[in-house]
Design a protein around this motif. Structure first.
Motif: not given
Length: 503
Positions: A134, A136-137, A187, A205
């Motif tokens: 979450k 750091k995507q 994501l 995303l």
């Protein structure tokens, strides 16, 4: 992983410490070694680059070694990472990468070496991984297992994932059930209940990937290029199409040469098309964003060229009325070829508005009266076709009889004794300007006329003034002949003109 202990010091064989073997140092036969500053030597070899990486960082590098199930990637001159080959296979379990290829991935963990992953997911996922993903995507892989009122139910390992339907795709999802059983990347938007419930976002995303691809694509696009596109959305004014990361608009006027009443009549969402780029400009409503105009019509055969040999003057057709204006009606002759029936060519009688004769959707018989391929204009007429009347015997100067059948502000339309029709211009009626023609020449009035013009289409123009002048000349000539001979005269010239006019 690269172990710094395996690096050899290139200066090791050149350096001696002062605490070395005295005997060796006193050996006069041994060459003398000059002492150098170690810092200077290190600087001469250049700085050794090293990345400061954290879990979740995106890094790239070259594959430099491979084992049966793992690739080793050099991410800096002194750092290696590894990635499982299973992370890189496609939907058909095929691996397209190999030694020397460049790859990118996210740092999944640094315990036991730097491990890269393209995404996270699977049964081993835990709350720590979820929070890392979450923050750091990092994409997470999940399989859609079902749908509910609000969106998609997604299996991402132990936790239960949910993706709102509004975040399931870039475009509106009409049939969510069609996504069940499919595996996608998402994501993480929220982690709830200590990781038991996870809110996912696939749209973000897709948008990020599309934006990255769009920046490269935009540099390649040029006006006049032909490109393959896919229709993504329909609107009243046209169709939006994906060029491969950037949307362009095909205006409704550029969907076809034909008359397109509705966008849905020409294309459907998901259609794959070839289009031509008409313009590329900055979108005034979205500064910094491109606005791209596309044309489907530009790649289609030009119907004016395809049907030019049929559109000659005098040719007859049946067509459909597609539009009615105050000045006339537009008729579709072929798909993409329309002609105009001017109001003056719609009837032999006077009409106030084209709708008195035709309406949209009517099928009408017309003939071509003019054709300009360069201007793409076709003039049509619904009036009686002159070809039904033989005008070969009529010549300019001929005397004819005509009956008034229609009156316009600019003149009278008369039917001739031989079945033809002719125009008697107001200026040729022998009346003063402003005369009420309807009062002076009621419908049915018979007139003696002279032909003054015949155009290429066989249309005849007559004159009452010319006929009257001819009569006056003939009377004058007869009078002159009577006066020059020995016979009995006919009276004065005025008497003769009166007699002639009263006949």
């Amino acid at each position: 992983m690269t172990d710094s202990r395996n690096f050899e010091d290139p200066t090791a064989d050149k350096l001696e410490t002062q605490s070395g073997d005295p005997a060796r140092s006193n050996n006069s036969d041994a060459p003398e070694v000059e002492t150098e500053d170690f810092a200077s030597m290190l600087e001469s070899y250049g700085a050794i680059e090293s990345l400061r990486v954290q879990v979740g960082d995106k890094v790239g590098g070259k594959i430099i070694h491979a084992t049966a199930d793992t690739f080793f990637v050099q991410i800096s001159p002194t750092q290696e990472a590894f990635i499982l080959k299973s992370e890189l296979v496609d939907a058909h379990d095929k691996l397209s990468l190999g030694l020397g290829d460049e790859i990118e991935g996210f740092i999944y963990t640094k315990r036991g070496g730097i491990e890269l992953r393209r995404k996270i997911g699977g049964d081993s996922i835990d709350i720590v991984m979820l929070e890392q993903a979450k923050n750091k995507q990092i994409p997470i892989e999940g399989t859609v297992t079902g749908t509910n009122k609000g969106g998609l139910e997604v299996a991402i390992g132990g936790p239960r994932g949910f993706c709102p339907i509004s975040q399931a795709d870039i475009n509106f999802v009409e049939d969510a059930q069609a996504m069940v059983g499919q595996t996608y990347e998402f994501l993480i938007a929220e982690v709830k209940e200590n990781g038991r419930n996870v809110v996912l976002n696939r749209k973000a995303l897709l948008q990020a990937a599309r934006k990255e691809k769009a920046s490269t694509l935009l540099a390649e696009l040029e006006v006049g290029q032909r490109r393959k596109v896919r229709v993504t959305r329909l609107a009243k004014f046209g169709a939006f199409a994906d060029l491969g990361g950037i949307d362009g608009l095909i205006p409704i006027s550029e969907l076809s040469y034909g008359n397109v009443q509705s966008t849905e009549d020409a294309v459907k969402e998901g259609d794959d098309l070839e289009v031509e780029i008409m313009r590329i400009e900055e979108d005034p409503k979205r500064p910094g964003q491109p606005r791209i105009g596309l044309s489907l019509k530009a790649v289609l055969p030009d119907p004016f060229i395809a049907h030019a040999d049929k559109l000659h003057e005098g040719s007859s057709f049946e067509g459909k009325v597609v539009r009615v204006q105050k000045f006339g009606a537009f008729v579709e002759l072929f798909d993409g070829v329309q002609g105009l029936i001017h109001i003056s060519e719609m009837s032999d009688r006077r009409i106030r508005h084209p709708r008195d004769v035709v309406t949209e959707g009517d099928t009408v018989s017309v003939r071509v009266v003019s054709f300009d391929p360069e201007q793409r204009r076709v003039g049509l007429s619904m009036r009686e076709t002159p070809k039904d009347v033989d005008t070969s015997s009529i010549r300019i100067g001929a005397r004819v009889k005509g009956t008034v059948e229609r009156i316009e502000s600019y003149g009278l339309f008369v039917s001739l004794a031989d079945g033809g029709k002719a125009l008697l211009p107001a200026a040729e009626t022998g009346t003063t300007r402003g005369t009420d023609l309807l009062r002076e020449f009621p419908i049915g009035t018979e007139l003696e006329l002279s032909v003054i013009a015949i155009d290429e289409q066989g249309r005849i123009k007559v004159s009452k003034t010319a006929r009257d002048q001819e009569e006056e000349r003939s009377v004058a000539e007869a009078y002159n002949r009577s006066q020059s001979g020995n016979g009995k005269g006919f009276g004065t010239l005025g008497d003769l003109l009166k007699i002639k006019r009263n006949k």
